[in-house]
Design a protein around this motif. Structure first.
Motif, PDB file in Angstrom:
ATOM      1  N   SER A 185       9.544   4.072 118.659  1.00 19.21           N
ATOM      2  CA  SER A 185       9.708   2.624 118.577  1.00 19.21           C
ATOM      3  C   SER A 185      10.882   2.250 117.672  1.00 19.21           C
ATOM      4  N   ALA A 186      10.974   2.886 116.522  1.00 21.94           N
ATOM      5  CA  ALA A 186      12.078   2.608 115.596  1.00 21.94           C
ATOM      6  C   ALA A 186      13.422   2.981 116.214  1.00 21.94           C
ATOM      7  N   LEU A 187      13.470   4.113 116.899  1.00 21.96           N
ATOM      8  CA  LEU A 187      14.701   4.555 117.538  1.00 21.96           C
ATOM      9  C   LEU A 187      15.129   3.565 118.622  1.00 21.96           C
ATOM     10  N   LEU A 188      14.191   3.160 119.472  1.00 17.81           N
ATOM     11  CA  LEU A 188      14.526   2.235 120.555  1.00 17.81           C
ATOM     12  C   LEU A 188      14.995   0.879 120.025  1.00 17.81           C
ATOM     13  N   LYS A 189      14.481   0.461 118.885  1.00 19.70           N
ATOM     14  CA  LYS A 189      14.932  -0.809 118.281  1.00 19.70           C
ATOM     15  C   LYS A 189      16.370  -0.706 117.780  1.00 19.70           C
ATOM     16  N   ARG A 190      16.776   0.488 117.365  1.00 17.30           N
ATOM     17  CA  ARG A 190      18.136   0.686 116.852  1.00 17.30           C
ATOM     18  C   ARG A 190      19.168   0.848 117.959  1.00 17.30           C
ATOM     19  N   LEU A 191      18.741   1.324 119.108  1.00 20.26           N
ATOM     20  CA  LEU A 191      19.678   1.627 120.191  1.00 20.26           C
ATOM     21  C   LEU A 191      20.103   0.365 120.938  1.00 20.26           C
ATOM     22  N   PRO A 192      21.259   0.427 121.605  1.00 18.52           N
ATOM     23  CA  PRO A 192      21.682  -0.700 122.441  1.00 18.52           C
ATOM     24  C   PRO A 192      20.645  -0.977 123.528  1.00 18.52           C
ATOM     25  N   TRP A 193      20.663  -2.176 124.061  1.00 18.64           N
ATOM     26  CA  TRP A 193      19.646  -2.598 125.025  1.00 18.64           C
ATOM     27  C   TRP A 193      19.739  -1.871 126.357  1.00 18.64           C
ATOM     28  N   SER A 194      20.895  -1.298 126.681  1.00 17.42           N
ATOM     29  CA  SER A 194      21.063  -0.604 127.953  1.00 17.42           C
ATOM     30  C   SER A 194      21.439   0.855 127.715  1.00 17.42           C
ATOM     31  N   ALA A 209      27.383  -7.216 125.227  1.00 16.39           N
ATOM     32  CA  ALA A 209      27.803  -6.014 125.948  1.00 16.39           C
ATOM     33  C   ALA A 209      27.137  -4.793 125.303  1.00 16.39           C
ATOM     34  N   SER A 210      26.745  -3.847 126.128  1.00 11.15           N
ATOM     35  CA  SER A 210      26.096  -2.638 125.630  1.00 11.15           C
ATOM     36  C   SER A 210      27.033  -1.453 125.811  1.00 11.15           C
ATOM     37  N   PRO A 211      27.274  -0.701 124.732  1.00 15.82           N
ATOM     38  CA  PRO A 211      28.099   0.494 124.866  1.00 15.82           C
ATOM     39  C   PRO A 211      27.337   1.651 125.522  1.00 15.82           C
ATOM     40  N   LEU A 228      27.100  -1.552 129.866  1.00 17.47           N
ATOM     41  CA  LEU A 228      27.036  -2.738 130.719  1.00 17.47           C
ATOM     42  C   LEU A 228      27.676  -3.911 130.007  1.00 17.47           C
ATOM     43  N   ASP A 229      28.233  -4.819 130.801  1.00 15.34           N
ATOM     44  CA  ASP A 229      28.779  -6.044 130.250  1.00 15.34           C
ATOM     45  C   ASP A 229      27.647  -6.930 129.750  1.00 15.34           C
TER      46      ASP A 229
END
Length: 111
Positions: free
Chosen positions: A26-35, A55-57, A39-40
């Motif tokens: 859960s903590a990792l997913l909160k830190r990562l970009p949404w995609s 935008a997601s890197p 994606l733009d």
């Protein structure tokens, strides 16, 4: 008073590790970009609620591997816990209560 269950140590340890793995994931997913992939960004104000995303890197290979590792361990632990031999000793509504007791242990009463 609630029934106290004598869970085997390996079952209790598996549940504790599952809580830990889920918290880490859960903590990792909160830190990562949404995609996962680049994606733009977008904005949609026409729906019933406004949605905006920058935008997601995307995720790096290491980030993807870490998420996969945690998800794999989460599945292994969930299977271990739900198929543990202990559950064959508990029947009916007691099994539901026991499972809840394992997932959400109560602190010991104060002395």
């Amino acid at each position: 008073m609630a029934t106290t269950y004598d869970f085997p140590s390996d079952l209790r340890a598996g549940q504790e590790e599952l809580h830990q793995v889920r918290a880490e994931l859960s903590a990792l997913l909160k830190r990562l970009p949404w995609s996962v992939v680049p994606l733009d960004g977008f904005s949609d104000a026409g729906g019933w609620r406004k949605i905006e995303r920058p935008a997601s890197p995307g995720w790096s290979d290491d980030e993807q591997a870490e998420v996969e590792k945690l998800r794999r361990r989460e599945r292994e632990l969930a299977i271990f816990i739900t198929t543990h031999r202990y559950w064959s000793e508990v029947t009916g509504p007691d099994r539901v209560d026991a499972r809840a007791g394992l997932k959400h242990p109560q602190p010991p009463p104060p002395n």
